[in-house]
Write an enzyme that holds these catalytic residues in place. Structure first.
Site: not given
Lengths: 479, 123, 420
Positions: A49, A251
């Site tokens: 990430h 999400k």
């Protein structure tokens, strides 16, 4: 007597153990399973990430950004495939556009670099033509990357072993007792090791391990995420990791190419109670497929290779639980996402914690951090392959026809740390059985090679250690 | 009293749906649904003395197995006896396709033959 | 640096199974001498080597043989003719220019320039992952063919209490094989309302042993952590959706999958060919020549057959045609497309480019009763046959003659195969 006992041989335990072998420390790694990388490391999104997700000021934010910075060199050193393909968080409406701005601001506050807002569909398409209809904006993180998490873990642990660490598999820690110089760590079946410092990297079980020294300040609950892996023929649907903008409706999932060229989609998130229940569900798989279609156009699910689930180690505190609990015991607990991204930074941080606690860390001159890539043979030119085949003809004997893996590569994997002892172990190391036929053709051959190399009877060969036997008896003669 | 029995012909892959009319003593009175003469023979045998070819493997002295079959069909009821004898046989010499491995298996009057070539190397 | 060895052959055949061997034999008989068969396994025969049950060869040899015996007949021919073959050799690429790249222990990685290439790689089984079955991933789940290899080739029994999903022929055959070798088969579950295996196999592999076959049923979940401990099966509705109220747990240690075969066409795709979505194989003319001149496709890599005899027939056509192609004797004279209309799922070949006698192979898409099978060209009826019962499991054939094609009075157009 060891200096350091690392509990858990996942991507975090591996990173920590390898870090420790850089210094003059005797290191032991204790793993409850029959192989490394068997928990969350085996089944996650395989993403590094960029660092815009976590709240500023948290350990997650700091270690994610640092880990993401370190990862490229770290992966290179360990010979692990890493691809900075970039990631996109795609939005569908004005609310999403607002959220994306907030994410961007958060990322910048966390110190993440090279984040860009793509304000129109055209801009998004120019970066990623594969997005579905309806995508109108995106946050583009140029430094988002993909990596193979279990490959990384195997390289870390292998490197640690090559540098002197001891790996003890099938060591299910059930007791940790204070001794005069440190702790005695015992397994359920009566084995024990003594170490001055214990580092708890036990994933979903890290709360249980912490409780063995009296730390009950947090709990870790398993949050299951299901994934679908598609054939390489679908790997080109997108060239970036495509997340969905988080919204009150949920999400979303990610759709991403993998470093091996497949397409991976998932995960959903389901809090469950059983820390070993990594089974998939019909509803879960249907759900992630539906969401994936909303983000990326034209995914052909008839090209599904497999579906699987992983368990995130979700801490009750909301943040990674890393710190010295008491003299001789460090937690690296509740490492959920972005744990993979943070792994090298967590290892670095643990070294700092030890130094802060007064442990002398003398760098070893003979530490070797480099590892030959696990798949180096495949990457060679035909002429170079022939050089090796001339000496070791078994490199020309193809065992896995889907992934074109040779007997030589399988034998080499069996002899390389951390050594595999079952069919799934070979699969994760060599990709034999990872392709479209899912081991239909090669698994009997791999079983034979394992039996031969490890001097086992074919009846003793397992899929995944323990009681996961392949054959139950011989058809003829005495069994 | 007549009764009917429905069978699927196994003589060839066509798998004809056969209808057999049986008499009081279980004797075959008529067969229909068959596309060829072999179907009638099969239906008659199947109702009076069903026959099957048994295929399996035998253990060799080198620890491997090699495939075998009964040379002709044997009575279905004797299949278990045939398997028992096949399972207790150990092949200790090289064979080629068609070589007899067990003579008169389980008293059926039928031999068990090798269906593949198998080389056994002796020290 | 090691060099890459290079060879030249007129015809390279990729795969030494029944298709590859029949192709080689027929090319030889048509006068070709420079032929090489490349086989990845340690012996010729392909998948037939592990199909030790009987039932092969009734069409070709007029007797019932086992798989290895059927293969042996062709192997003997190959050896008698002195046709060259390489074993333990894997072809890794076939170029559109008919360059074949392969590797084995003796030669390393090497290349062959061929005038023609025959693709005969066979097929693979649909694995668990593609079936969407939920649960963990314990051991004890095998495709039927993998179990067949363990039982028939290696002499090991991979299970004692067995459930079989899918009623494909290999699954049915394995139900009998596992039973004879000492296992208990608890049932065969088939998603479709009809079996995908041959009726004779249901009779002699299931009924003989009292093994139940449940159609419109599927396995929805597998249980067990290390080894399989059971499966949950359920009936499905007309849309093939499992009905929750019918869920039933069946304890077992083994699940065999017999859920379809997929032509193994990676080399075909690598050569730049596209696949027919319905067959999963290349699109070919009556010579089994693909859209690339000189590349032929035959056997199960072209479309999945239920009878090896048809594989041999098809491969023989291709082998003779490859020989003629190499000798420069193949000329395109017509351009008919063969298409599937009502009830027919696919046809092979997909094109006719020469006026000759030929066999059309096709499969129906569902079970049909009392239909007339027709082959039409525009409003002309070329062929018709009454069929009492047509099953998707059974490949159908229609023989067309040169005269009939010539009588169409056309050189191009669409020939439609359908049910009426």
């Amino acid at each position: 007597m060891f200096d350091i006992a690392v509990i858990g041989a996942g991507v975090i335990g591996g990173a920590v153990a390898r870090e420790m072998t850089k210094y003059n420390l005797r290191v032991v790694i204790l793993e409850r399973e029959s192989d490394v990388a068997m928990g969350a490391t085996k089944a996650n999104s395989a993403i590094v990430h960029a660092g815009f997700d976590a709240k500023p000021g948290t350990l997650k934010a700091r270690l994610n950004v640092r880990g993401s910075e370190l990862m490229e060199d770290y992966a290179y050193e360990l010979g692990v495939k890493y691809n900075r393909c970039g990631s996109l968080v795609v939005g569908f409406n004005e609310t999403d556009r607002q959220t994306l701005s907030e994410l961007m601001a958060r990322g910048e506050a966390n110190g993440a670099k090279e984040l860009y807002l793509l304000g129109t569909r055209e801009e998004v398409l120019a970066v990623e033509p594969g997005v579905a209809d309806g995508v109108c904006c995106a946050l583009f993180a140029k430094r988002g990357a993909i990596i193979c998490p279990y490959e990384l873990c195997m390289a870390e642990v292998g490197c640690a072993i090559d540098n002197g660490a001891i790996l003890k598999l099938n060591f299910d820690v059930c007791e940790i007792e204070k001794s005069s110089d440190g702790y005695i760590v015992s397994s359920a079946d009566g084995k024990c090791v003594e170490a001055r410092w214990v580092i708890n990297c036990a994933g979903v079980y890290s709360d249980k391990i912490a409780s063995l020294v009296g730390d009950v300040s947090f709990t870790v609950s398993p949050r299951r995420g299901e994934y679908v892996l598609l054939d390489k023929s679908e790997g080109g649907r997108v060239s970036h990791t495509v997340f969905r903008c988080p919204s009150p409706l949920g999400k979303g999932v990610l759709v991403t190419p993998t470093v091996d060229g497949n397409l991976l989609i998932g995960p959903n998130a389901e809090d469950i109670s059983d820390k070993s229940d990594n089974g998939t569900t019909a509803q879960g798989v249907a759900h992630i497929k539906r969401l994936a279609r909303e983000q990326v156009a034209g995914i052909d699910f008839s090209k599904t290779i497999t579906s699987f689930a992983g368990l995130r180690a979700t801490p009750s505190t909301g943040d990674f639980v890393i710190g010295v609990v008491c003299e001789g015991f460090i937690n690296c607990a509740g490492i959920e996402s972005p744990g993979l991204s943070s792994a090298p930074a967590i290892a670095e941080y643990v070294a700092e914690l030890l130094a802060g606690a007064g442990v002398t860390l003398t760098p070893r001159k003979d530490f070797s951090g480099r590892r030959r890539p696990m798949h180096y043979f495949r990457e060679l030119a035909d002429e170079e392959k022939n050089e090796i085949i001339k000496k070791f003809p078994e490199y020309a004997h193809i065992i896995c026809r889907c992934e074109m893996i040779s007997e030589g590569e399988i034998i080499e994997a069996i002899k390389t740390n951390p050594r595999p002892s079952d069919i799934d172990g070979i699969k994760r190391r060599t990709r034999s059985g990872m392709g479209r036929c899912q081991g239909g053709f090669c698994s009997p051959l791999v079983a034979q090679i394992l039996a031969r190399e490890l001097k086992l009877d074919l009846l003793e060969v397992t899929k995944r250690g323990g009681g996961s036997l392949i054959n139950l008896s011989r058809t003829k003669g005495k069994s | 009293m007549e009764r009917n029995r429905e069978l699927t012909c196994i003589v060839c892959p066509r798998g004809c749906a056969l209808r057999v009319t049986l008499g009081d003593m279980g004797e075959v009175l008529s067969v229909s649904g068959n596309a060829c003469k072999r179907g009638e023979v099969y239906a008659t045998d199947e109702c009076t003395n069903p026959m099957r070819t048994v295929t399996s493997t035998v253990l060799c002295t080198d620890g491997e197995v090699t495939p075998v079959r009964t040379e002709r069909a044997v009575p279905k009821a004797l299949m278990n006896g045939v398997m028992k004898e096949i399972n207790s046989t150990v092949l200790n010499k090289s064979v080629t396709v068609g070589d007899v491995i067990i003579e008169n298996v389980a008293g059926t009057g039928v031999n068990v033959i090798a269906t593949a070539c198998k080389e056994i190397f002796t020290k | 640096m090691s060099e890459i060895k290079s060879f030249k052959y007129d015809l390279v055949i990729v795969g030494g199974g029944p298709a590859g061997m029949a192709c080689a034999v027929s090319a030889y008989e048509a006068g070709l001498r420079s032929i090489l068969i490349i086989e990845r396994d340690a012996a010729l025969g392909g998948i037939l080597r592990q199909c030790i049950h009987n039932g092969f060869g009734l069409h070709t040899f007029g007797e019932e043989l086992t798989g290895p015996e059927y293969a042996y007949r062709y192997e003997r021919k190959v050896k008698e003719y002195g046709i060259e073959y390489m074993l333990n050799t894997m072809v890794t690429a076939v170029g559109a220019d008919k360059t074949v790249t392969a590797r084995n222990e003796e030669l390393g990685i090497f290349r062959i320039e061929a005038k023609a290439v025959a693709l005969a790689m066979g097929c693979r089984e649909r694995p668990l992952g593609a079936l969407g079955i939920c649960g963990r991933r314990p051991s004890g789940i095998f495709t039927a063919g993998t179990a067949q290899k363990y039982v028939n080739m290696m002499g090991y029994l991979p299970g004692r209490e067995v459930v079989i999903l899918g009623s494909g022929d290999i699954g049915l055959i394995m139900a009998r094989r596992m039973t004879l070798e000492g296992a208990t088969v608890k049932g065969v579950f088939e998603l479709m309302p009809y079996s995908s295996g041959l009726a004779r196999n249901i009779e002699q592999c299931l009924n003989d042993f009292g093994i139940p076959l449940k159609t419109s049923h599927t396995v929805v979940e597998v249980h067990g952590e290390d080894r399989l401990t059971g499966v949950t099966v359920a009936e499905v509705d007309e849309n093939r959706v499992p009905i929750d109220s019918t869920r039933e747990l069946i304890p077992c240690d083994t699940l065999l999958l017999s859920c379809g075969l997929i032509p193994e066409n990676e080399l075909t795709l690598g050569a730049g060919l596209t696949l027919d979505r319905r067959t999963g194989g290349a699109s070919v003319d009556m010579n089994r020549q693909t859209e690339i001149e000189g590349i032929f496709s035959l056997g199960n890599v072209l479309h999945v057959h239920d009878l090896v005899d048809y594989v041999s027939d098809e491969a023989a056509v291709a082998g003779a045609a490859a020989a003629r192609y190499i000798m420069g004797a193949v000329a395109q004279s017509v351009a008919f497309d063969v298409t599937a209309s009502f009830g027919v799922r696919y046809t092979v070949p997909q094109r006719i480019t020469e006026l000759c006698d030929l066999t059309l192979y096709f499969r129906v898409g569902a079970v049909y009763e009392n239909k007339t099978l027709t082959v039409r060209f525009g409003d002309k009826l070329i062929y018709s046959r009454k069929c009492a019962r047509l099953l998707p499991a059974e490949m159908q054939t229609v023989r067309l003659t040169r005269d009939k094609l010539a009588a169409l009075g056309a050189t191009s157009g669409e020939i439609k195969v359908g049910l009426e």
